[in-house]
Design a protein around this motif. Sequence first.
Motif, PDB file in Angstrom:
ATOM      1  N   ARG A 145      10.362  14.998 -18.339  1.00  0.00           N
ATOM      2  CA  ARG A 145      10.381  16.319 -17.701  1.00  0.00           C
ATOM      3  C   ARG A 145      10.813  17.411 -18.676  1.00  0.00           C
ATOM      4  O   ARG A 145      10.574  18.592 -18.446  1.00  0.00           O
ATOM      5  CB  ARG A 145      11.334  16.314 -16.503  1.00  0.00           C
ATOM      6  N   LYS A 146      11.439  17.026 -19.766  1.00  0.00           N
ATOM      7  CA  LYS A 146      11.961  17.992 -20.729  1.00  0.00           C
ATOM      8  C   LYS A 146      10.860  18.896 -21.273  1.00  0.00           C
ATOM      9  O   LYS A 146      11.076  20.091 -21.495  1.00  0.00           O
ATOM     10  CB  LYS A 146      12.655  17.255 -21.875  1.00  0.00           C
ATOM     11  N   SER A 147       9.677  18.343 -21.473  1.00  0.00           N
ATOM     12  CA  SER A 147       8.565  19.128 -22.035  1.00  0.00           C
ATOM     13  C   SER A 147       8.125  20.260 -21.111  1.00  0.00           C
ATOM     14  O   SER A 147       7.467  21.208 -21.546  1.00  0.00           O
ATOM     15  CB  SER A 147       7.375  18.217 -22.330  1.00  0.00           C
ATOM     16  N   LEU A 148       8.495  20.185 -19.825  1.00  0.00           N
ATOM     17  CA  LEU A 148       8.132  21.247 -18.882  1.00  0.00           C
ATOM     18  C   LEU A 148       8.889  22.544 -19.176  1.00  0.00           C
ATOM     19  O   LEU A 148       8.488  23.614 -18.720  1.00  0.00           O
ATOM     20  CB  LEU A 148       8.442  20.805 -17.446  1.00  0.00           C
ATOM     21  N   TYR A 149       9.972  22.429 -19.936  1.00  0.00           N
ATOM     22  CA  TYR A 149      10.823  23.582 -20.203  1.00  0.00           C
ATOM     23  C   TYR A 149      10.751  24.004 -21.671  1.00  0.00           C
ATOM     24  O   TYR A 149      11.704  24.537 -22.225  1.00  0.00           O
ATOM     25  CB  TYR A 149      12.267  23.269 -19.796  1.00  0.00           C
ATOM     26  N   ASP A 150       9.603  23.777 -22.276  1.00  0.00           N
ATOM     27  CA  ASP A 150       9.385  24.125 -23.681  1.00  0.00           C
ATOM     28  C   ASP A 150       8.880  25.561 -23.784  1.00  0.00           C
ATOM     29  O   ASP A 150       7.710  25.816 -24.045  1.00  0.00           O
ATOM     30  CB  ASP A 150       8.384  23.145 -24.305  1.00  0.00           C
ATOM     31  N   GLY A 151       9.759  26.498 -23.544  1.00  0.00           N
ATOM     32  CA  GLY A 151       9.435  27.926 -23.593  1.00  0.00           C
ATOM     33  C   GLY A 151      10.669  28.713 -23.201  1.00  0.00           C
ATOM     34  O   GLY A 151      11.701  28.138 -22.842  1.00  0.00           O
TER      35      GLY A 151
END
Length: 325
Positions: A29-35
């Motif tokens: 799920r971490k990649s969902l917050y790459d921004g």
Amino acid sequence: VLYFARYKVHASLCDCNKVKALYSGDERRKSLYDGLIVLPDAKRPQFAYVCCETRFDSKASFARNRSAYETKLCTEIFHFNALNNDVTTGKCTKSTDKAHKQIKISCAQCLLKFEPNGFVCVSSPSISTMLIVRDIARENSMRKKEAGLTLHADHADYVCIVSVKALLNMSKARTRRETVAASLDLTHELTCNNGISVDVITRNVDQEHIKIGFGHHLKSLLYIVSNYKYQGMHWFVLVNSMEGEVNFALDLPGGKRRLGENSFDCAVRETEEECSLIIDKSWIQTTEESAKDKGNLYFMLTPPEKLLTQSADEVTDHFSRLRTL
């Protein structure tokens, strides 16, 4: 945006606990917050807004693109041109949507590591030079009113010149005797050198001494420079009358930067808003930063020679142009 008035913008994949809680240790799920991440300024935010195409590839690349990323975020959230001043403050005051009118967005500490908030300390060993700077700020304030402009809500009650020695003595006072002596010395400088009537800043004629408070940023800079060369200098400070235990408070100009703004542009804007003094890069001598507080950058300024010869007509023309904008 319907339920929270204040939000914080976090850097992509930062180490803040509030951001980590979003994916609860699940690396998938971490990649969902790459921004850039916008979170309600609450203990346990229940939702987040992630700005696409603002990912963190490396510190260097993020630092290069930070301003563009933040401007993109402003545009997405407010649906306005991000160059609009009301948008870049993180305040939406022109929207017809009532839910947007109280929104205020600021940078989280993780984002300020890339570009801190900006504060200024105007100083000189010459008190006569500093008194000219003070009088220019006071004159600018008067000219604003004459030009039909309203002073900013955060504008100081007074601007004054005080010695670093008096400020340090006050900040280092520990006993009651030391506090009283330092307060009397500082009051003498405010009243005798700056023309502030004691009747204006004291609430009780029977009290032993006027009670003086320092704002966080003045305290921080005094701590940073306590053993530096600035002890022989005079500083430009904001003075505000206070209600309660403290009669009046001193602090430095500056404040939180807007999204897309750099530290010095923030300092320039905040200084003009808070004391009507107009500064530019020609004033910069050096910068100071606390080892503990990386979110604030202090610009040490010296007034340039051209300022000291600025005519009253030039000041009037400047604020007349502002009125027509």
